[in-house]
Write a protein that holds these residues in place. Structure first.
Motif, mmCIF file in Angstrom:
data_model
loop_
_atom_site.group_PDB
_atom_site.id
_atom_site.type_symbol
_atom_site.label_atom_id
_atom_site.label_comp_id
_atom_site.label_asym_id
_atom_site.label_seq_id
_atom_site.Cartn_x
_atom_site.Cartn_y
_atom_site.Cartn_z
ATOM 1 N N TYR A 153 0.853 -1.191 0.000
ATOM 2 C CA TYR A 153 0.000 0.000 0.000
ATOM 3 C C TYR A 153 0.891 1.244 0.000
ATOM 4 O O TYR A 153 1.792 1.379 0.807
ATOM 5 C CB TYR A 153 -0.895 -0.049 1.237
ATOM 6 C CG TYR A 153 -1.880 1.071 1.403
ATOM 7 C CD1 TYR A 153 -2.773 1.398 0.381
ATOM 8 C CD2 TYR A 153 -1.941 1.788 2.592
ATOM 9 C CE1 TYR A 153 -3.694 2.414 0.547
ATOM 10 C CE2 TYR A 153 -2.864 2.797 2.770
ATOM 11 C CZ TYR A 153 -3.738 3.118 1.740
ATOM 12 O OH TYR A 153 -4.653 4.132 1.912
ATOM 13 N N ASP A 256 -9.376 0.690 1.336
ATOM 14 C CA ASP A 256 -7.999 0.792 0.847
ATOM 15 C C ASP A 256 -7.328 -0.578 0.783
ATOM 16 O O ASP A 256 -6.532 -0.851 -0.112
ATOM 17 C CB ASP A 256 -7.176 1.697 1.778
ATOM 18 C CG ASP A 256 -7.742 3.099 1.863
ATOM 19 O OD1 ASP A 256 -7.911 3.726 0.800
ATOM 20 O OD2 ASP A 256 -8.032 3.568 2.986
ATOM 21 N N SER A 285 -5.217 0.780 -4.091
ATOM 22 C CA SER A 285 -5.735 -0.156 -3.086
ATOM 23 C C SER A 285 -5.043 -1.512 -3.232
ATOM 24 O O SER A 285 -4.461 -1.823 -4.273
ATOM 25 C CB SER A 285 -7.248 -0.338 -3.245
ATOM 26 O OG SER A 285 -7.916 0.897 -3.145
#
Length: 376
Positions: A153, A256, A285
């Motif tokens: 991420y 996310d 994401s």
């Protein structure tokens, strides 16, 4: 009492498998029961355990033929039958044996006269909790899934208030609240994520809330208990699946990071996330598919690869626990010791299984496949 029971610990041959089925700790405990332990050279190296450490614990280190003369052969994954050459007639093979995926190997164990005991068939009953390899390894897998997703991420996990402005907390959605899912929730919370979770079993709602996460559940649709034999999830009604898909679609677009953990023993993993749903997610994401080795919960996931679709990274390991080999080996080997020691008969100097657990995990005996789940 006859000669000491000999326990052999084999080096794992499966590609990417770094765990080992014993540690110096469990070797000492087995010797304390009166057993002799033989460890194949190099068996622990990928789990940060040297041959010297095994030897110091009292094990005999052998270069090859570790199974020769063994009464019990331990493995993480089931050893190929040729590695069992020289083991005593009726020797136990105790490991995660993948009975549905490796049926040919199970048949070979039967033909070789071995008694194959599948640790993943351990019943989920109170007295067997300390023997449950699925739980111990899933715990680590749930943790690792969040750590890997956080690394992929491209933003921070916790909310951060700085002089230059505020960074929002990552929104994390965990799908499937078994052992792996609960650990994923706990880990994401520790990292400062804003966590929500869902499961087909309504009884998990309280567990989700107890970890400080928000439950996302289908309401007012029949058949949402989802509790199968032994506490595992079962397949849901079409009405429930449709309602679940609609709920997930609206929720997933705002997330996310998504961690999927849904498995049904002996069957392909249920599809939880479609390509169309992935397309609604924000670029950047991440989805971690913990079920990728069983067909995947996520459309397009590929084992041991990072796939990018619609700007979303999708990842999943074929063997997640092996990425934490030292801790995974410590827990796995304790499961094996807890199992064998619970049934250790001091008079006979060996373990003697009872019917409840023996019938559940025994795949082969007396030259035949005997487990009901593999017959018929």
């Amino acid at each position: 009492m006859g000669a000491a029971t000999t326990i052999a610990v084999l080096r794992e041959r499966a590609s990417g498998e770094h765990r080992v089925s014993a540690t110096p700790e469990t070797v000492k405990k087995f010797i304390g029961l009166g057993a002799a332990v033989r460890v194949e050279a190099g068996a622990g190296l990928t789990a940060s355990i040297s041959d010297e450490a095994f030897a110091a614990a009292g094990a005999e280190i052998v270069a090859d033929g570790a199974a020769a003369g063994a009464d019990i052969v331990l493995g993480v994954q089931g050893p190929e039958p040729d590695l069992l050459a020289g083991a005593k007639p009726g020797a136990w093979v105790v490991a995660s044996l993948d009975p549905f995926g490796q049926r040919g190997r199970v048949d070979a164990y039967a033909a070789g006269g071995f008694e194959a005991l599948a640790m993943e068939f351990m019943p989920r009953i109170t007295r067997a909790q300390s023997m449950d390899i699925l739980s111990s390894q899933s715990n680590l897998a749930g943790y690792k899934a969040v750590i890997v997703a956080a690394d992929l991420y491209g933003r921070a996990f916790p909310m951060m208030m700085t002089a230059a402005g505020t960074v929002s907390a990552a929104k994390v959605f965990v799908m499937g609240v078994g052992v792996a899912g609960l650990q994923a929730i706990a880990t994401a919370r520790r990292l400062g994520g804003q966590v929500s979770a869902t499961d087909v079993r309504s009884a998990t709602k309280e567990q989700i809330q107890s970890l400080g996460a928000k439950p996302i559940f289908v309401e007012n649709v029949a058949g949402i208990e989802g509790e199968g034999a032994g506490g595992y999830a079962t397949e849901m009604s079409p009405e429930y699946q449709a309602a679940q898909a609609e709920l997930v679609s609206s929720h997933i677009a705002k997330q996310d990071i998504v961690i999927t953990t849904a498995l049904i023993p002996g069957r392909p993993a249920p599809r939880l996330i479609t390509d169309a749903q992935i397309a609604t997610m924000k670029p950047g994401s991440v989805i971690f598919d913990l079920a990728v080795a069983s067909g995947g919960n996520v459309e397009g996931s590929v084992a041991d690869q990072v796939v990018e679709k619609h700007g979303v990274k999708i990842v999943g390991y074929s063997n997640t626990a092996t990425h934490l080999a030292a801790d995974a080996s410590a827990l796995f080997s304790r499961n094996l010791f807890n199992f064998l020691s619970a049934f250790w008969d001091k008079e006979q100097g060996k373990p003697v299984l009872d019917e409840e657990i023996g019938n559940a995990i025994r795949l082969t005996q007396g030259g035949k496949v005997v487990n009901e789940r593999l017959l018929g």
